[in-house]
Structures are given as structure tokens and as C-alpha cells.
Design a protein around this motif. Structure first.
Motif, short mmCIF file in Angstrom:
data_model
loop_
_atom_site.label_atom_id
_atom_site.label_comp_id
_atom_site.label_asym_id
_atom_site.label_seq_id
_atom_site.Cartn_x
_atom_site.Cartn_y
_atom_site.Cartn_z
N LEU A 101 10.00 -0.64 5.68
CA LEU A 101 9.96 0.59 4.89
C LEU A 101 11.19 1.47 5.13
O LEU A 101 11.62 2.22 4.24
CB LEU A 101 8.67 1.38 5.18
N ARG A 102 11.75 1.38 6.34
CA ARG A 102 12.97 2.16 6.62
C ARG A 102 14.11 1.76 5.68
O ARG A 102 15.02 2.54 5.44
CB ARG A 102 13.42 1.93 8.07
N ASN A 103 14.06 0.53 5.19
CA ASN A 103 15.11 0.05 4.29
C ASN A 103 14.65 -0.09 2.84
O ASN A 103 15.21 -0.86 2.09
CB ASN A 103 15.62 -1.31 4.80
N THR A 104 13.57 0.61 2.49
CA THR A 104 13.03 0.53 1.14
C THR A 104 13.27 1.86 0.44
O THR A 104 12.56 2.83 0.69
CB THR A 104 11.51 0.22 1.19
N PRO A 105 14.30 1.92 -0.43
CA PRO A 105 14.67 3.23 -0.99
C PRO A 105 13.60 3.86 -1.89
O PRO A 105 13.56 5.08 -2.01
CB PRO A 105 15.95 2.93 -1.77
N VAL A 106 12.71 3.06 -2.52
CA VAL A 106 11.71 3.68 -3.41
C VAL A 106 10.62 4.43 -2.66
O VAL A 106 9.80 5.12 -3.26
CB VAL A 106 11.03 2.65 -4.36
N VAL A 107 10.58 4.27 -1.32
CA VAL A 107 9.55 4.96 -0.54
C VAL A 107 10.22 5.94 0.42
O VAL A 107 11.15 5.59 1.12
CB VAL A 107 8.68 3.94 0.25
N ASN A 108 9.73 7.18 0.42
CA ASN A 108 10.24 8.21 1.33
C ASN A 108 9.48 8.09 2.66
O ASN A 108 8.60 8.88 2.96
CB ASN A 108 10.02 9.58 0.68
N ILE A 130 3.87 15.41 -6.60
CA ILE A 130 4.83 15.59 -5.51
C ILE A 130 6.05 14.72 -5.85
O ILE A 130 5.93 13.51 -5.99
CB ILE A 130 4.20 15.18 -4.16
N PRO A 131 7.23 15.33 -6.01
CA PRO A 131 8.39 14.59 -6.51
C PRO A 131 8.80 13.41 -5.62
O PRO A 131 9.16 12.36 -6.13
CB PRO A 131 9.51 15.63 -6.56
N TYR A 132 8.77 13.60 -4.33
CA TYR A 132 9.29 12.54 -3.44
C TYR A 132 8.34 12.47 -2.26
O TYR A 132 8.68 12.90 -1.14
CB TYR A 132 10.71 12.92 -3.02
N PRO A 133 7.13 11.95 -2.47
CA PRO A 133 6.08 12.03 -1.46
C PRO A 133 6.45 11.36 -0.14
O PRO A 133 7.05 10.28 -0.12
CB PRO A 133 4.88 11.34 -2.12
N ARG A 134 6.08 12.03 0.95
CA ARG A 134 6.30 11.47 2.28
C ARG A 134 5.23 10.40 2.56
O ARG A 134 4.06 10.60 2.27
CB ARG A 134 6.18 12.57 3.34
N ALA A 170 2.25 -0.60 -11.76
CA ALA A 170 2.82 -1.84 -12.29
C ALA A 170 4.30 -1.64 -12.61
O ALA A 170 5.14 -2.49 -12.29
CB ALA A 170 2.05 -2.29 -13.52
N ALA A 171 4.62 -0.49 -13.23
CA ALA A 171 6.01 -0.22 -13.61
C ALA A 171 6.91 -0.10 -12.38
O ALA A 171 8.02 -0.64 -12.34
CB ALA A 171 6.08 1.05 -14.45
N ARG A 172 6.41 0.62 -11.34
CA ARG A 172 7.21 0.79 -10.12
C ARG A 172 7.47 -0.55 -9.44
O ARG A 172 8.58 -0.84 -9.00
CB ARG A 172 6.50 1.76 -9.15
N LEU A 173 6.41 -1.38 -9.39
CA LEU A 173 6.57 -2.68 -8.74
C LEU A 173 7.54 -3.56 -9.54
O LEU A 173 8.30 -4.33 -8.97
CB LEU A 173 5.22 -3.36 -8.58
N PHE A 189 0.85 -1.21 0.00
CA PHE A 189 0.00 0.00 0.00
C PHE A 189 0.88 1.25 0.00
O PHE A 189 0.58 2.25 -0.67
CB PHE A 189 -0.91 0.04 1.24
N ALA A 190 1.97 1.19 0.76
CA ALA A 190 2.88 2.34 0.84
C ALA A 190 3.48 2.65 -0.53
O ALA A 190 3.56 3.82 -0.94
CB ALA A 190 3.98 2.07 1.86
N ILE A 191 3.86 1.61 -1.24
CA ILE A 191 4.45 1.81 -2.57
C ILE A 191 3.39 2.37 -3.53
O ILE A 191 3.64 3.34 -4.25
CB ILE A 191 5.04 0.48 -3.11
N MET A 192 2.19 1.79 -3.51
CA MET A 192 1.13 2.26 -4.41
C MET A 192 0.77 3.72 -4.11
O MET A 192 0.64 4.54 -5.03
CB MET A 192 -0.11 1.37 -4.28
N GLY A 193 0.62 4.03 -2.83
CA GLY A 193 0.27 5.40 -2.44
C GLY A 193 1.33 6.39 -2.90
O GLY A 193 1.02 7.49 -3.37
#
Lengths: 333, 333
Positions: free
Chosen positions: B193-200, B165-169, B323-326, B151-155
Motif C-alpha cells: 500500500l505504501r507504493n499504491t498511489p490510488v490509496v492514501n 472525503i476527497p482523499y480518504p486516509r 469497478a471503475a477504480r479497479l 479491501f483498502a481500495i474498496m474502502g
């Protein structure tokens, strides 16, 4: 000593409560130097109804409960609870660390027979000029169905005796009204409550009905209850801040400024009873003794509300009445 | 056909949307007699952009999902989703039974690779004039940590492309900000999530910060998310009803009535963006295809908002971007 402001808020609130309740006596537990400094100008008649009890240390607001409880000897919070246990006080009020307060109360005070875990309860205003009791708002992260049933019984007793409602309606908070909705502990508690004659169970209530007055008691697990309460408080504070005048006020005409003031006064009056300060003071129920948790950010008005809540809970012998009701309900050995 | 008012609301909303979006074409799926009756006075140019698709039956608003899904063949909801699957439509909008819509969409539409369960997402206004995405608000009663991370990645993708928003929190909703707070799926998702670079990822956010704009995406399980959303809506509706004039209005002087009207207009303007109608239209994300769930009680204005949400989601190719991000994130075989 606890909360965001410590004795600067709690001591003046204590004095205010003494003025409001002529029979009240207060024990102020904490750093005696700081407390005495704030009592210097108090008139001697009020002063006689205050006892300052020295405590060596204070539990930090951000302390981790497990370690803070281990090293709690001599802290103002622990001493207050011990005074309660020993019968030297009838209630303990704290604006300090919630997790530590609940943990220490659990250890120091006796549980009412039939209650496995105490619950934190708040009294919310509702649109029908009544009060809705919401519990648990954070004493238990997760609750099984037995705990939810115990909360329902406790809430029912309190609504009856504190709000003077003869046969209080009790609902479970859920995301729909159909019996098959929600999480399984809620469904099991619902099935049980339908067959529990001491509780006037009316079924599920959705969170958008929170302030509508459709129930007198609303039962929920501590995680969801805490989310519900904090969501409500957040929205109300956003509304309150919208009502405040903008910074550009000085650029506005005198007439506009006057109208704005008028609107604010109207709204403050209109929404006053919904403001979190009005219902400050969550009650930890299920233990022998009255423990009231004030919001950490409470101002004097809000902390005085918390003291008043303690007085009412003691005067109506809530712990004793819960114990008596459970004694009726529990199977005899 | 669904919702509390059926075509009486959805058809006029459709016409309004056609006026607002000149390239939009709409398929109205349902009882052709009822729909045609409401289209009688439509001008011929607008009428050309509408196709009425007959459906034999309608899923009841209170139907139990499991049995309603089994017998869904030929219903307006199922036909709409099939049109979406076949590529004859780019989005499906419904004010009908939420449980059935989610269940049917899960069955009929393909899941995006890497998403186990879709989530229901709403766009909330915030005090900083921005938007906060809240998900899941009810597609999943309980969620494990893997779902929360998805959900965090999709959001994050949606906030980036829809809100620019370029790098959404991204935050997780919890009852405290310390790492050890809350339920274990939240704690595990946080650690991941703390170790997931694609999510801010910015940590936990408490529910009283919901509208403060401190995060762009707020992730929570479907039960708690639904409670949060409904609590918020309930409080806002109580405020809205407080603002309405009292019934004794006629007894008041002309000047008082005038002032009241002025106050109301001021408040309606002030709180307009917070009103649930403004952000109507929850988006079911994680599937190939855009599915928008409107509030069942939506009025024309609110249902038009839901149609607009569908248009934006299609135009920004949200499903494809998720889909592309995943695809980037998932380990390659």
C-alpha cells in the motif's frame, strides 16, 4: 525507569505501595541520581524498606526487541529480571518496552515444565462484580492449539487461587458459539479441552460477552487478545472523554455547571471499576518468577495497582501452583 | 423473514423507510400470510409502493452455511438475491443468517473484476463527528495480503463517494505502529500500500484509536474485524446498561429519581451516535449489487437504518465506482 514518565511515576507509586503493604520491601533499579532525588523527602522508616540498585542504562520504549535484547547487559530491565532469577526479588514490575520485557524474561527466567510459551494475562472487571482473566493479550503473535490449551490450564489455576473460584469456567474467544466457527487452532483447542477434566471448559464466548461475567477465564491468541484489550480501552477512554465537561463550560449557567459536575461524579463512580487504570498490570505467566507489565502511560494510581498485582501473585504462589497442576496433568516418564 | 424477530420488525421498518424516502419502492420477500397481516392497516398510497413476493421457506438463523446453501432454492434469502441479480431490485437487505447470506451472495452475484473475495463493511461514528469505515468484519475468516489491499481500495472509493472525503486516509489495524509489528499478511499489505498511489495509506492504527477519527478507512481481516466490532458493541452495551436506573429506584426519593432521569437523558443524547443501532447495516462489498446485512437482534429503528444504508449505497453507485477504480488500477491485457 520505563514507561512514558519513568521514575516520576514509578517512585511515588513505590512509596504509596510501601505505605499500603507494611511487609513490602522494594528494590528500585535504575539511574541512582534520578531515583535518590525523588526519595529525598521520604521519611526514614519507609526509606529503610527501599534498596536502590544502580543500572547503567535504560531500554528505550521504542527499541526493536531483537537488537535491544542483544545489547541489554547492564540495563535496568535486565538487572531487575536477573535479581528475580537469583531469588533476590520475588517479582519484577516494569512499565517499559513490552516486547523486550517478554523477550528478556523468556531468556533469563526458566519456563515452567510443560509450558512452551508464556502468556500475558490481564484481570478484567465484569458486570457480575467478579473478575475475568483474559490471556494471551500479546506475548505471542500467533498461537497453536497446544499453547491455547496451556493458557487455559494456567488461567484456571490462577482464577482458582487468586479469585478463590472453586471450579472456574474457562472459555475460548471466538466469533460464534458453534463448534465449526473460527480459526483451526481454536477449534482444535476446543476439541481437546472438552476432554480435559482439569479444566471446566464451557465452550466459545463471543467478544460482546467480554464484560458480562459469563466466564472466569477467557483464552485467545496474543494478536486477537491484544486487539480485544486495546479496543476495550479505546472505547472506555472515548466514554470517559465524553463525560468530561466541554470547553464552553464557562459560558454555561452556574446551575448547568453544577449539574454537570454532579453527573461527572456519578459517572466516574459508576464506571470507575471499568477504567483501565483499575486493572493495570498484565501478568506474564508460565515462567518461574512473577513478571508484571504495567501500561507505559500508567499514572501513579495505575502503577501502584501493578505493584499490588505483583504482591498478590507472589503471596498466592501462582508460579508454583501452575507448576504443580501441570505436574499432575503431564504424562509421567 | 430473518433475524430474531422476523417480519414483526422488518415490515414496520419497511413502512417507516417508505415514509422517509418518497421514491423508495420495496419488495418484501417471505411468507405472504405473515407479511399481509402486518400490512393490513397500511394506507393505500404507501401500500402501492410495496410488492409482496412469496417464498416457500426461510433459512434458519442457526443453519450451517454449507448445507443451508445446498438446499436454499425457494427460500426468502435466495429469492431476494436472485431478484437483485436479475435487476428487479437494486439492493437486498437481510437480518438473517450471516454465513448463508455471504455464501449465497458469493454464488449468485458476480464478483467485481479484480476482487477475489467480498468484504463486510460497517460505518462507525468517530469522535471528530466523522465516519470511519471498518472492513472486513466477518466475511473472511482469514485474509492474505492481496485481499487486504483490495479491501483498502474498496474502502477508499466508498469513503470518497459516500462520505465525500476527497482523499480518504486508509490504515491497517495492527497491535503496534512500527512496520515490523503484527502478522505477515498485514506487513506485506502495508509494504504494497505504501507504493499504491490510488490509496492514501497512512500506516498502522492500533485498536484503541478505533473511534478517534484518525483514519477514514480501517482495514483488517474478517476474524479480527469481527472481534473488534463485537468487543466494541459489548462494551457500549455494558455502559448503556450502567446508565439504566437500578431496580431499587422506587425506594429512592423523588428528587433522586428525577436527577437519575435527567442524567439518563443527558447520557442517551451524549452517546446516542455511538449506539450500535445507529450504524446497523453491514455492507457486503466487492459484488455487483448491494447487499446489506442487518444485525439479527435489530429493532425497528436499527433495521430502518439498514434500509437507509442500502438506499445510499445504491444512489451513490458504489459497486460501479469500485469497478471503475479497479479498472484504472488493474494492469491492462
Amino acid at each position: 525507569m520505563g514507561g512514558d514518565y519513568g521514575p516520576k511515576v514509578t517512585v511515588p507509586s513505590a512509596l504509596k505501595a510501601l505505605l499500603l503493604y507494611p511487609k513490602l520491601e522494594l528494590l528500585l533499579v535504575g539511574n541512582p541520581t534520578k531515583i535518590h532525588l525523588l526519595l529525598k523527602k521520604t521519611n526514614s522508616i519507609l526509606r529503610k524498606r527501599i534498596t536502590v540498585i544502580a543500572a547503567e542504562s535504560v531500554i528505550a520504549n521504542d527499541a526493536k526487541p531483537s537488537s535491544a535484547i542483544r545489547t541489554s547487559r547492564g540495563t535496568s530491565m535486565r538487572i531487575s529480571l536477573e535479581l528475580l532469577k537469583e531469588g533476590q526479588a520475588q517479582a519484577c514490575i516494569s512499565a517499559g518496552n513490552t516486547g523486550v520485557l517478554i523477550g528478556l524474561a523468556n531468556i533469563i527466567l526458566k519456563h515452567i515444565n510443560g509450558i512452551r510459551r508464556p502468556a500475558l494475562m490481564v484481570t478484567l472487571p465484569n458486570k457480575k462484580q467478579g473478575k475475568t482473566l483474559l490471556l494471551d493479550v500479546g506475548a505471542n503473535i500467533s498461537c497453536d492449539s497446544a499453547s491455547l490449551v496451556q493458557f487455559a490450564i494456567m488461567g484456571s489455576v490462577i482464577s482458582e487461587h487468586l479469585m478463590k473460584i472453586p471450579y472456574p469456567r474457562v472459555a475460548l474467544l471466538n466469533i460464534g458459539v458453534e463448534e465449526n466457527k473460527g480459526l483451526s487452532p481454536i477449534q482444535h483447542a476446543s476439541a481437546f479441552l472438552r476432554n480435559t477434566p482439569v479444566v471446566n471448559y464451557i465452550g466459545y464466548l463471543e467478544p460482546n460477552e467480554l464484560l458480562t461475567g459469563k466466564t472466569d477465564v477467557l483464552v485467545v491468541d496474543g494478536f486477537v487478545g491484544n486487539v480485544t484489550l486495546k479496543t476495550m480501552e479505546g472505547i472506555i477512554r472515548v466514554f470517559a472523554s465524553c463525560i468530561k465537561p466541554s470547553r464552553d463550560n464557562k459560558k454555561q449557567s452556574f446551575l448547568t455547571q453544577l449539574s454537570m459536575q454532579w453527573i461527572q461524579r456519578y459517572l466516574v463512580h459508576q464506571f470507575d471499576q471499568l477504567h483501565p487504570d483499575q486493572y493495570n498490570g498484565a501478568c506474564l505467566i508460565g515462567l518461574h518468577g512473577v513478571v508484571i507489565k504495567s501500561h507505559g502511560a500508567a499514572n501513579q494510581h495505575a502503577f501502584t495497582s501493578a505493584i499490588e498485582k505483583a504482591i498478590q501473585t507472589v503471596e498466592h504462589q501462582i508460579s508454583q501452583r501452575i507448576a504443580a497442576r501441570l505436574d499432575e496433568v503431564l504424562p509421567k516418564e
